[in-house]
Scaffold this motif. Sequence first.
Motif, PDB file in Angstrom:
ATOM      1  N   UNK A  87       0.864  -1.187   0.000  1.00  0.00           N
ATOM      2  CA  UNK A  87       0.000   0.000   0.000  1.00  0.00           C
ATOM      3  C   UNK A  87       0.894   1.230   0.000  1.00  0.00           C
ATOM      4  N   UNK A  88       0.642   2.161  -0.915  1.00  0.00           N
ATOM      5  CA  UNK A  88       1.395   3.408  -0.932  1.00  0.00           C
ATOM      6  C   UNK A  88       0.457   4.518  -0.466  1.00  0.00           C
ATOM      7  N   UNK A  89       0.895   5.280   0.536  1.00  0.00           N
ATOM      8  CA  UNK A  89      -0.015   6.226   1.169  1.00  0.00           C
ATOM      9  C   UNK A  89       0.739   7.407   1.762  1.00  0.00           C
ATOM     10  N   UNK A  90      -0.026   8.477   1.987  1.00  0.00           N
ATOM     11  CA  UNK A  90       0.459   9.625   2.750  1.00  0.00           C
ATOM     12  C   UNK A  90      -0.171   9.601   4.135  1.00  0.00           C
ATOM     13  N   UNK A  91       0.590  10.051   5.116  1.00  0.00           N
ATOM     14  CA  UNK A  91       0.004  10.275   6.431  1.00  0.00           C
ATOM     15  C   UNK A  91      -1.136  11.279   6.278  1.00  0.00           C
ATOM     16  N   UNK A  92      -2.338  10.954   6.813  1.00  0.00           N
ATOM     17  CA  UNK A  92      -3.494  11.835   6.608  1.00  0.00           C
ATOM     18  C   UNK A  92      -3.436  13.101   7.472  1.00  0.00           C
ATOM     19  N   UNK A  93      -2.670  14.066   6.997  1.00  0.00           N
ATOM     20  CA  UNK A  93      -2.492  15.339   7.694  1.00  0.00           C
ATOM     21  C   UNK A  93      -3.250  16.432   6.937  1.00  0.00           C
ATOM     22  N   UNK A  94      -3.961  17.272   7.666  1.00  0.00           N
ATOM     23  CA  UNK A  94      -4.743  18.343   7.046  1.00  0.00           C
ATOM     24  C   UNK A  94      -3.859  19.227   6.182  1.00  0.00           C
ATOM     25  N   UNK A  95      -4.331  19.490   4.973  1.00  0.00           N
ATOM     26  CA  UNK A  95      -3.596  20.325   4.042  1.00  0.00           C
ATOM     27  C   UNK A  95      -2.636  19.581   3.149  1.00  0.00           C
ATOM     28  N   UNK A  96      -2.425  18.268   3.430  1.00  0.00           N
ATOM     29  CA  UNK A  96      -1.489  17.469   2.632  1.00  0.00           C
ATOM     30  C   UNK A  96      -2.167  16.350   1.861  1.00  0.00           C
ATOM     31  N   UNK A 139      -8.895   0.593   3.607  1.00  0.00           N
ATOM     32  CA  UNK A 139      -7.999  -0.100   2.679  1.00  0.00           C
ATOM     33  C   UNK A 139      -7.060  -1.031   3.417  1.00  0.00           C
ATOM     34  N   UNK A 140      -6.446  -0.549   4.485  1.00  0.00           N
ATOM     35  CA  UNK A 140      -5.489  -1.367   5.237  1.00  0.00           C
ATOM     36  C   UNK A 140      -6.165  -2.575   5.870  1.00  0.00           C
ATOM     37  N   UNK A 172      -2.505 -13.201   2.154  1.00  0.00           N
ATOM     38  CA  UNK A 172      -1.255 -13.067   1.401  1.00  0.00           C
ATOM     39  C   UNK A 172      -0.089 -13.275   2.357  1.00  0.00           C
ATOM     40  N   UNK A 173       1.096 -13.435   1.781  1.00  0.00           N
ATOM     41  CA  UNK A 173       2.274 -13.760   2.586  1.00  0.00           C
ATOM     42  C   UNK A 173       2.782 -12.569   3.388  1.00  0.00           C
ATOM     43  N   UNK A 174       2.828 -11.378   2.746  1.00  0.00           N
ATOM     44  CA  UNK A 174       3.387 -10.197   3.394  1.00  0.00           C
ATOM     45  C   UNK A 174       2.507  -8.987   3.090  1.00  0.00           C
ATOM     46  N   UNK A 175       2.554  -8.005   4.004  1.00  0.00           N
ATOM     47  CA  UNK A 175       1.826  -6.748   3.839  1.00  0.00           C
ATOM     48  C   UNK A 175       2.796  -5.608   4.158  1.00  0.00           C
ATOM     49  N   UNK A 176       2.937  -4.684   3.207  1.00  0.00           N
ATOM     50  CA  UNK A 176       3.909  -3.600   3.336  1.00  0.00           C
ATOM     51  C   UNK A 176       3.199  -2.271   3.105  1.00  0.00           C
ATOM     52  N   UNK A 177       3.547  -1.270   3.895  1.00  0.00           N
ATOM     53  CA  UNK A 177       3.035   0.087   3.721  1.00  0.00           C
ATOM     54  C   UNK A 177       4.198   1.006   3.388  1.00  0.00           C
ATOM     55  N   UNK A 178       4.190   1.571   2.175  1.00  0.00           N
ATOM     56  CA  UNK A 178       5.170   2.588   1.791  1.00  0.00           C
ATOM     57  C   UNK A 178       4.564   3.937   2.139  1.00  0.00           C
ATOM     58  N   UNK A 179       5.070   4.566   3.173  1.00  0.00           N
ATOM     59  CA  UNK A 179       4.401   5.712   3.789  1.00  0.00           C
ATOM     60  C   UNK A 179       5.211   6.992   3.642  1.00  0.00           C
ATOM     61  N   UNK A 237       5.956 -11.982  -5.870  1.00  0.00           N
ATOM     62  CA  UNK A 237       5.085 -11.106  -6.663  1.00  0.00           C
ATOM     63  C   UNK A 237       4.359 -10.102  -5.773  1.00  0.00           C
ATOM     64  N   UNK A 238       4.180  -8.878  -6.293  1.00  0.00           N
ATOM     65  CA  UNK A 238       3.690  -7.770  -5.473  1.00  0.00           C
ATOM     66  C   UNK A 238       2.489  -7.091  -6.109  1.00  0.00           C
ATOM     67  N   UNK A 239       1.455  -6.868  -5.297  1.00  0.00           N
ATOM     68  CA  UNK A 239       0.293  -6.070  -5.689  1.00  0.00           C
ATOM     69  C   UNK A 239       0.389  -4.721  -5.006  1.00  0.00           C
ATOM     70  N   UNK A 240       0.367  -3.642  -5.769  1.00  0.00           N
ATOM     71  CA  UNK A 240       0.412  -2.289  -5.206  1.00  0.00           C
ATOM     72  C   UNK A 240      -0.949  -1.625  -5.353  1.00  0.00           C
ATOM     73  N   UNK A 241      -1.438  -1.041  -4.255  1.00  0.00           N
ATOM     74  CA  UNK A 241      -2.667  -0.252  -4.296  1.00  0.00           C
ATOM     75  C   UNK A 241      -2.434   1.045  -3.540  1.00  0.00           C
ATOM     76  N   UNK A 242      -3.326   2.012  -3.763  1.00  0.00           N
ATOM     77  CA  UNK A 242      -3.248   3.291  -3.080  1.00  0.00           C
ATOM     78  C   UNK A 242      -4.153   3.333  -1.859  1.00  0.00           C
ATOM     79  N   UNK A 243      -4.385   4.543  -1.360  1.00  0.00           N
ATOM     80  CA  UNK A 243      -5.120   4.725  -0.116  1.00  0.00           C
ATOM     81  C   UNK A 243      -6.534   5.237  -0.326  1.00  0.00           C
ATOM     82  N   UNK A 244      -6.973   5.379  -1.566  1.00  0.00           N
ATOM     83  CA  UNK A 244      -8.265   6.042  -1.786  1.00  0.00           C
ATOM     84  C   UNK A 244      -9.281   5.173  -2.505  1.00  0.00           C
TER      85      UNK A 244
END
Length: 226
Positions: free
Chosen positions: A6-15, A40-41, A49-56, A96-103
């Motif tokens: 999962x690729x995501x931004x920290x949910x901070x106001x204005x960002x 999503x998470x 699945x075998x592994x779960x990764x968050x690229x933050x 093998x890797x599945x990438x999704x976003x946060x929205x």
Amino acid sequence: MTQVLVIAKEPVAGRVKTRLSPPFTPGQSARLAAAALEDTLHAVAATPVKHRVLALDGLPGSWLPNGFTVIPQRGDGLDERLASAFADAHRLNPVPTLLIGMDTPQVTPDLLQAAAGALAGHDAVFGPATDGGFWLLGLRRPDPALLLGVPMSHSRTGAAQLERLTTAGLSVATLPHLNDIDTTEDAFQVAAQVPGSRFAAALGAMQVTDRRAYSPGSARRWPAPH
């Protein structure tokens, strides 16, 4: 064996989700982003699945469930950050890797499991978004050349990314369309699809005084994922 990234931004106001303001305030937009990310998470956490990764981009918070390895995002443009996230996740877990976003809070464990199954028999799996982008990209082996230079946040992003995959000679499985949450209309559409979600609850708790971007009588309706 497959991992979900999962690729995501920290949910901070204005960002995050700045296109929702107005009618939502920056703080409300951040709360909607946090709810979408948490939905999503938890869908990923429930997927076998075998592994779960968050690229933050930012710091993890109480919205992060157990079972995720958190790695920082690297790169400037989104294409660089996606390519780096694939490479870093594969370095951790060479599967093998599945990438999704946060929205896409409407994503389900069944849909992610179907994507993992498709990736077992193809080089790549592609989930197109209704705005012309993509909500999921799966690769058996990461290759920066498959992502770098693809124009992001554009109405032809998805078409360009799919063309990059097929031009490289990869076999590609395609998933159903989902709509990302970029506009007020998107927010109400997705909430209607998943009324029991954290995202729908967060949206329902807000008093929206300007709904010019969303007209219930004219809004498009998309089928819920199966």
